[in-house]
Write a protein that holds these residues in place. Structure first.
Motif, PDB file in Angstrom:
ATOM      1  N   HIS A   1       0.809  -1.102  -0.115  1.00  0.00           N
ATOM      2  CA  HIS A   1      -0.262  -0.371  -0.039  1.00  0.00           C
ATOM      3  C   HIS A   1       1.123   1.067  -0.195  1.00  0.00           C
ATOM      4  O   HIS A   1       0.078   2.323  -0.243  1.00  0.00           O
TER       5      HIS A   1
ATOM      6  N   ARG B   1      -3.640  11.512   8.211  1.00  0.00           N
ATOM      7  CA  ARG B   1      -3.268  11.157   9.628  1.00  0.00           C
ATOM      8  C   ARG B   1      -1.955  12.176   9.207  1.00  0.00           C
ATOM      9  O   ARG B   1      -1.325  12.568   9.424  1.00  0.00           O
TER      10      ARG B   1
ATOM     11  N   SER C   1      -5.781  13.161  12.729  1.00  0.00           N
ATOM     12  CA  SER C   1      -5.932  12.336  13.252  1.00  0.00           C
ATOM     13  C   SER C   1      -4.981  11.782  13.831  1.00  0.00           C
ATOM     14  O   SER C   1      -3.923  11.843  13.216  1.00  0.00           O
TER      15      SER C   1
ATOM     16  N   GLY D   1     -10.015  11.800  15.486  1.00  0.00           N
ATOM     17  CA  GLY D   1     -10.902  11.201  14.328  1.00  0.00           C
ATOM     18  C   GLY D   1     -12.358  11.700  14.485  1.00  0.00           C
ATOM     19  O   GLY D   1     -12.703  12.188  15.599  1.00  0.00           O
TER      20      GLY D   1
ATOM     21  N   PRO E   1     -16.113  10.796  12.026  1.00  0.00           N
ATOM     22  CA  PRO E   1     -17.206   9.225  12.062  1.00  0.00           C
ATOM     23  C   PRO E   1     -17.163   9.774  10.206  1.00  0.00           C
ATOM     24  O   PRO E   1     -16.804  11.366  10.096  1.00  0.00           O
TER      25      PRO E   1
ATOM     26  N   TYR F   1     -16.100  17.335   3.558  1.00  0.00           N
ATOM     27  CA  TYR F   1     -15.121  17.331   2.329  1.00  0.00           C
ATOM     28  C   TYR F   1     -16.647  18.473   1.295  1.00  0.00           C
ATOM     29  O   TYR F   1     -16.206  19.650   0.390  1.00  0.00           O
TER      30      TYR F   1
ATOM     31  N   ASP G   1       3.732   9.754  -1.046  1.00  0.00           N
ATOM     32  CA  ASP G   1       2.520   9.072  -0.201  1.00  0.00           C
ATOM     33  C   ASP G   1       1.697   7.574  -1.251  1.00  0.00           C
ATOM     34  O   ASP G   1       1.582   8.557  -2.493  1.00  0.00           O
ATOM     35  N   GLY G   2       1.328   6.348  -0.585  1.00  0.00           N
ATOM     36  CA  GLY G   2       1.488   5.736  -2.200  1.00  0.00           C
ATOM     37  C   GLY G   2      -0.127   5.623  -2.682  1.00  0.00           C
ATOM     38  O   GLY G   2       0.423   5.897  -3.576  1.00  0.00           O
ATOM     39  N   MET G   3      -0.746   6.346  -1.956  1.00  0.00           N
ATOM     40  CA  MET G   3      -1.868   6.730  -3.110  1.00  0.00           C
ATOM     41  C   MET G   3      -2.228   8.235  -2.421  1.00  0.00           C
ATOM     42  O   MET G   3      -2.763   9.265  -3.375  1.00  0.00           O
TER      43      MET G   3
HETATM   44  C1  GDG Z   1      -1.745   3.889   3.616  1.00  0.00           C
HETATM   45  C2  GDG Z   1      -1.114   4.998   2.186  1.00  0.00           C
HETATM   46  C3  GDG Z   1      -2.531   4.611   0.887  1.00  0.00           C
HETATM   47  C4  GDG Z   1      -8.221   9.960   7.518  1.00  0.00           C
HETATM   48  N1  GDG Z   1      -8.286  10.792   9.095  1.00  0.00           N
HETATM   49  C5  GDG Z   1     -10.335  10.716   9.583  1.00  0.00           C
HETATM   50  C6  GDG Z   1     -10.500   9.205   8.831  1.00  0.00           C
HETATM   51  N2  GDG Z   1      -9.283   8.885   7.594  1.00  0.00           N
HETATM   52  C7  GDG Z   1      -9.214   8.254   6.736  1.00  0.00           C
HETATM   53  C8  GDG Z   1      -9.288   9.235   5.719  1.00  0.00           C
HETATM   54  C9  GDG Z   1      -9.220   8.245   4.424  1.00  0.00           C
HETATM   55  C10 GDG Z   1      -8.057   6.952   5.116  1.00  0.00           C
HETATM   56  O1  GDG Z   1      -8.037   6.927   6.685  1.00  0.00           O
HETATM   57  C11 GDG Z   1      -6.358   7.366   4.632  1.00  0.00           C
HETATM   58  O2  GDG Z   1      -6.075   7.328   3.518  1.00  0.00           O
HETATM   59  P1  GDG Z   1      -4.695   7.805   3.055  1.00  0.00           P
HETATM   60  O3  GDG Z   1      -4.212   6.879   1.800  1.00  0.00           O
HETATM   61  O4  GDG Z   1      -4.629   9.072   2.820  1.00  0.00           O
HETATM   62  O5  GDG Z   1      -3.590   7.378   3.846  1.00  0.00           O
HETATM   63  P2  GDG Z   1      -2.907   6.317   4.877  1.00  0.00           P
HETATM   64  O6  GDG Z   1      -3.924   6.003   6.002  1.00  0.00           O
HETATM   65  O7  GDG Z   1      -1.509   6.888   4.705  1.00  0.00           O
HETATM   66  O8  GDG Z   1      -3.594   5.063   3.659  1.00  0.00           O
HETATM   67  C12 GDG Z   1      -1.709   5.761   1.053  1.00  0.00           C
HETATM   68  C13 GDG Z   1      -3.613   3.899   1.520  1.00  0.00           C
HETATM   69  O9  GDG Z   1      -2.474   3.382   2.776  1.00  0.00           O
HETATM   70  C14 GDG Z   1      -4.287   2.893   0.700  1.00  0.00           C
HETATM   71  O10 GDG Z   1      -3.762   1.459  -0.385  1.00  0.00           O
HETATM   72  O11 GDG Z   1      -3.473   5.334  -0.301  1.00  0.00           O
HETATM   73  O12 GDG Z   1      -1.048   6.061   0.486  1.00  0.00           O
HETATM   74  O13 GDG Z   1       0.004   5.615   3.463  1.00  0.00           O
HETATM   75  O14 GDG Z   1      -9.773   6.957   4.134  1.00  0.00           O
HETATM   76  O15 GDG Z   1     -10.512   9.221   5.008  1.00  0.00           O
HETATM   77  N3  GDG Z   1     -11.342   8.761   8.132  1.00  0.00           N
HETATM   78  C15 GDG Z   1     -12.094   9.187   8.946  1.00  0.00           C
HETATM   79  N4  GDG Z   1     -12.465  10.351  10.428  1.00  0.00           N
HETATM   80  C16 GDG Z   1     -11.085  10.629  10.415  1.00  0.00           C
HETATM   81  O16 GDG Z   1     -10.776  11.596  11.172  1.00  0.00           O
HETATM   82  N5  GDG Z   1     -13.822   8.364   9.511  1.00  0.00           N
END
Ligand code: GDG
Length: 501
Positions: free
Chosen positions: A170, A284, A319, A360, A362, A370, A383-385
């Motif tokens: 990921h 995060r 978060s 964090g 809900p 958004y 960042d991976g994605m």
């Molecule tokens: C890894 C890779 C890759 C965040 N804060 C809250 C919340 N989030 C959710 C977001 C999103 C997810 O967490 C974060 O996803 P990201 O892709 O932005 O980043 P990583 O956590 O680093 O994920 C990344 C991913 O894996 C998938 O392959 O894209 O590159 O690093 O969904 O919405 N969700 C809620 N409350 C929050 O406060 N509900």
């Protein structure tokens, strides 16, 4: 000890292995524990496949020293792997999050190399591999997820040659010049090559991996295939290529269309003093996300009077993440000091410059944010994605909103109609922010329509079915040799060696 009905079945035809289980253990006020589904995209993507194939999910329950028998949760068989407090410190917080994570993200923070962390990584990977082997029926498909478990494919291959094994990374896979720092680089490559298909987010990540294979082994490669031979084993063909991950786009759009979410979005804007422009960051709290670069750009724009605090507010959701790792504690201090300074310098009685939230939220609240945001700022240094960018786009059914997106995210390969930025170029980020604020409605709609088409068409269920289809094909052609005309020619070797140094 167990909190849920035992699962009677022990072997499954489809097994997912990830560091964390897709369920969280919650304890109510009477001390009664139960499991709730964690709302991640991976669970949503794999749920239909899980149900159809009667699958099992192998992973850690999220708390130390929790020995739990396999159980069923909402139609998914859960196979918990036990981690001790020492495993968490050495395997998870240590090798995974303080060695591999910084190394794979362009060494933005210095990776720490400790032999005892590596030994713990090997031990814990073996435990996951054993649990996966025990849960797998003869000839099952096993899909291993992410950088915490890179040795599992080979361990599984050795104990269970009958399995079809997929791996998805990921996070980015680094260029060889960086990857080669790792004292255990060869073991990692050999671990991954136990899989039939190795998936990456970007074409560039798959390229970096293939180059590492060429540098560290003598296996013939021809993009995307590698011919792996080991003593006493038949030569196998392994496929390494990109499968960009996505989100359950429809569910974001559906939430955004709900009147109560739109009402909440209005309330959020009102609560901010109805500024002309609301900008949003959701990450995060991680040093890869470039939150400091974003704050610097915004702070300078305020200081130069190019934006006014009455007109523009930045909402930053950061978060909590990996709070026991030193680099993350330091990052939190730095970010919060900067936010405090900017607010101290520029806020008025009626308007704050930065509305900062270290919690964090809900999913409903995220979608309302958004919808409330005129501009989403994604300034990741690597960042991976970046799923947040895709979630913003999926939520904007009104074809409005501007996405400012770092080139260093996997998402930027697909979301070309965003305002693409280099987050290290602070002047460039400032210009993009000003362009986003001033962008005419017509241009916003044209760009957003194009972004939405991409995200809605390529959703997470397409991602998982593409991967699993490729895995099915790879199983069928596992022992096909790379044809002689496809063997790497001298030119490819020369070019690869030159560019990967
Ligand atoms: C890894 C890779 C890759 C965040 N804060 C809250 C919340 N989030 C959710 C977001 C999103 C997810 O967490 C974060 O996803 P990201 O892709 O932005 O980043 P990583 O956590 O680093 O994920 C990344 C991913 O894996 C998938 O392959 O894209 O590159 O690093 O969904 O919405 N969700 C809620 N409350 C929050 O406060 N509900």
């Amino acid at each position: 000890m167990s909190d849920a009905p035992h699962s009677t079945k022990a072997e499954f035809d489809f097994v997912v292995v990830s560091n964390r289980l897709p369920v969280d253990r919650v304890t109510d006020s009477d001390g009664v524990a139960s499991w709730t589904r964690s709302p991640g995209g991976l669970v949503t993507a794999l749920e239909p496949v899980m149900r159809e194939a009667d699958g099992a999910w192998v992973g850690w329950g999220g708390q130390p020293d929790l020995t739990i028998d396999p159980f069923e949760n909402d139609g998914i068989h859960i196979v918990p792997v036990d981690l001790s407090a020492a495993d968490i410190e050495e395997f998870y917080e240590g090798f995974s999050n303080d060695t591999l994570w910084p190394l794979y993200h362009d060494v933005i923070a210095p990776p720490a190399y400790h032999r005892e962390w590596w030994e713990s990584y090997v031990r814990v990977n073996q435990r996951f591999a054993d649990a996966a082997a025990a849960a797998s029926a003869q000839g099952a498909v096993v899909w291993v997820q992410d950088y915490q478990l890179q040795l599992v494919p080979r361990m599984l291959r050795e104990s269970r040659p009958d399995l079809t094994i997929g791996f998805f990374n990921h996070i980015p896979f680094p260029p060889y010049g960086i990857f080669s720092q790792l004292p255990w680089r060869l073991q990692i490559i050999e671990g991954l090559l136990g899989a039939d298909v190795i998936g990456f987010q970007r074409v560039a990540d798959a390229g970096n991996f293939l180059r590492a294979v060429r540098r560290l082994t003598s296996f013939p490669t021809r993009n995307p295939a590698i011919e792996v031979s080991s003593a006493g084993q038949p030569t196998r063909r392994v496929v390494a290529r990109a499968f960009p991950i996505s989100i359950d786009a429809k569910s974001f759009e559906e939430l955004a269309r709900e009147p109560r979410i739109q009402e909440r979005a209005r309330e959020i804007r009102e609560g901010l003093g109805n500024p002309r422009t609301v900008m949003l960051g959701v990450d995060r709290l991680d040093y890869t996300k470039g939150i400091g670069h974003r704050l610097k750009a915004f702070g300078e724009l305020l200081a130069e009077g190019r934006v006014n605090v009455e007109d523009v507010t930045l909402v930053q959701v950061a978060s909590p993440s990996r709070e026991r790792v030193a680099a993350y504690m330091q990052l939190r201090d730095e970010i919060e000091l900067t936010v405090g300074r900017i607010n101290g310098d520029f806020a008025t009685m009626s308007h704050t410059a930065i509305s900062y939230h270290h919690h964090g939220y809900p999913r409903d609240e995220m979608v309302a944010l958004y919808l409330a945001a005129d501009v989403l700022l994604v300034t990741a240094l690597r960042d991976g994605m970046n799923l947040v960018a895709k979630e913003y786009v999926a939520s904007r059914f009104d074809d409005d909103g501007v996405l400012v997106l770092s080139e260093f995210t996997g998402a930027s390969d697909e979301l070309k109609k965003a305002l693409l930025i280099n987050p290290h170029d602070i002047d460039g980020v400032k210009d993009a922010i000003l362009q986003a604020i001033a962008m005419p409605a017509k241009e916003r709609a044209t760009r957003m329509r194009s972004l939405r088409k991409r995200v809605l068409e390529n959703d997470v269920s397409r991602w998982s079915s593409n991967f699993l289809h490729t895995l099915e094909q790879a199983r069928a052609s596992r022992y096909d040799r790379i044809s002689p005309v496809q063997l790497p020619d001298e030119l490819e070797w020369t070019v690869d060696r030159r560019w990967s140094d």
